[in-house]
Design an enzyme around this catalytic site. Structure first.
Site, mmCIF file in Angstrom:
data_model
loop_
_atom_site.group_PDB
_atom_site.id
_atom_site.type_symbol
_atom_site.label_atom_id
_atom_site.label_comp_id
_atom_site.label_asym_id
_atom_site.label_seq_id
_atom_site.Cartn_x
_atom_site.Cartn_y
_atom_site.Cartn_z
ATOM 1 N N ASP A 188 0.835 -1.195 0.007
ATOM 2 C CA ASP A 188 0.145 -0.065 0.000
ATOM 3 C C ASP A 188 1.002 1.287 0.106
ATOM 4 O O ASP A 188 2.016 1.059 0.466
ATOM 5 C CB ASP A 188 -0.776 0.071 1.286
ATOM 6 C CG ASP A 188 -2.039 -1.099 1.218
ATOM 7 O OD1 ASP A 188 -2.294 -1.564 0.250
ATOM 8 O OD2 ASP A 188 -2.100 -1.520 2.259
HETATM 9 N N1 URA Z 1 -1.135 -5.997 3.782
HETATM 10 C C1 URA Z 1 -1.623 -4.691 3.824
HETATM 11 O O1 URA Z 1 -2.941 -4.457 4.536
HETATM 12 N N2 URA Z 1 -1.054 -3.719 3.257
HETATM 13 C C2 URA Z 1 0.201 -3.896 2.401
HETATM 14 O O2 URA Z 1 0.761 -3.118 2.073
HETATM 15 C C3 URA Z 1 0.744 -5.220 2.674
HETATM 16 C C4 URA Z 1 0.182 -6.176 3.413
#
Ligand code: URA
Length: 263
Positions: free
Chosen positions: A115
Site C-alpha cells: 500500500d
Molecule cells: N497487507 C496490507 O494490509 N498492506 C500492505 O501494504 C501489505 C500487506
C-alpha cells in the site's frame, strides 16, 4: 529521506566482476589478477582492491574481452511511505518507479504490491516467470510485517489471527504472530489523541489485498503503521529507506528455491 539510487555503488571489485562474468571462482580470479593476466582499458591491473565500472570499462583476460552476463535483474527497495506501487500511473503523485534505476535495468517491475502508506521490502525483477511463481497462490512465499496496532491483543484475538480468520467469506491461512514492544502514537483519525499500542510481527503466506490491515481490523485493532521486513528468504537488513540494492547471487538462488519448492 536518503537519496535513493545515487547512493548505490556503480563500480565493483575486479575479482567479483570476473567471477560474475563466469571466468572462474573468486579465489582463482584473484590469482588471475595477481598473475598480470587482466587489463582494464588497456592497462594491466594486478591490485586486488581495484574497482571497475561494468558499464564503461573494457576488461580483458589474456587479451579476450570479458562482460557480465545480460540476464534478469533482481533488486530490493526499502519503500518509503507516500509512493504508489506501480511503474506507471499518471494520477499518482509519486510512484516506486522514481526510486529504482529503470534506465539501467529495462523491464523492471515490482513483485506484488505494498500500500502507498506501507514501508519496507519491495522486490523488483524483470523475470516474469519468477514473478508469477512467487505470486501464485500455491507457492506464495512467507512475508513478514511489523504492524503498529492500537491496544494490546488478547490471547484469544492473537489465537484467531494465528489459526485463521474469515475475510470476505474466506479463511486466512495459518500465520505466525509475535507481540513486540509497546508504543504510544497519534491516532491517525484524531491527531490530538495519543493512543497506546503495540508492535506485532505477523508472517503470512498469502497476498490478499490489504490483508494485514484487514486481519488486525477484524479483531478490533486497527493498524497505524505497517512495514514489511522480510519477503521469503530475503531480509531488508540495514538498507536505508528510499534506497535499493541488487540481490546477491545467493539471494537470487534462495528466492528461486523458495518459489519452486512444493508446498
Ligand atoms: N497487507 C496490507 O494490509 N498492506 C500492505 O501494504 C501489505 C500487506
Amino acid at each position: 529521506m536518503a537519496e535513493p539510487a545515487d547512493q548505490h555503488e556503480e563500480t565493483m571489485r575486479l575479482q567479483r566482476f570476473l567471477a560474475r562474468a563466469g571466468v572462474d571462482s573468486r579465489r582463482r580470479c584473484e590469482t588471475i589478477i595477481t598473475d598480470g593476466r587482466v587489463t582494464v582499458n588497456g592497462t594491466v591491473v594486478t591490485e586486488l582492491g581495484s574497482r571497475v565500472d561494468p558499464r564503461g570499462d573494457v576488461v580483458k583476460v589474456d587479451g579476450a574481452v570479458v562482460r557480465l552476463p545480460e540476464g534478469f535483474a533482481y533488486l530490493m527497495l526499502n519503500k518509503p511511505a507516500g509512493y504508489v506501487t506501480t511503474m506507471d500511473d499518471p494520477h499518482a503523485e509519486h510512484t516506486v518507479a522514481e526510486l529504482v534505476p529503470v534506465d539501467r535495468y529495462p523491464g523492471l517491475f515490482p513483485v506484488g504490491r505494498l500500500d502507498a502508506d506501507t514501508t519496507g521490502l519491495l522486490l523488483f525483477t524483470s523475470d516474469g516467470e519468477l514473478n508469477q511463481r512467487l505470486l501464485h497462490p500455491s507457492h506464495h512465499v512467507e512475508k513478514t510485517y511489523l504492524a503498529l496496532v492500537a491496544g494490546t491483543l488478547t490471547r484469544a484475538e492473537a489465537g484467531r489471527l494465528r489459526r485463521g480468520i474469515e475475510l470476505d467469506g474466506v479463511m486466512t491461512k495459518p500465520a505466525r504472530l509475535e507481540q513486540l514492544e509497546e508504543e504510544r502514537f497519534r491516532d491517525p483519525r484524531r491527531l490530538s489523541r495519543i493512543v497506546r499500542g503495540r508492535w506485532e510481527r505477523l508472517s503470512i503466506s498469502e497476498g490478499r489485498t490489504h490483508q494485514v490491515k484487514n486481519m488486525f481490523k477484524a479483531v478490533g485493532h486497527p493498524v497505524a503503521r505497517l512495514h514489511r521486513s522480510a519477503f521469503g528468504p530475503l531480509d531488508l537488513g540495514d538498507l536505508e529507506e528510499g534506497c535499493w540494492r541488487e540481490l546477491t547471487p545467493a539471494e537470487v538462488d534462495a528466492l528461486r528455491r523458495a518459489a519452486y519448492e512444493e508446498k
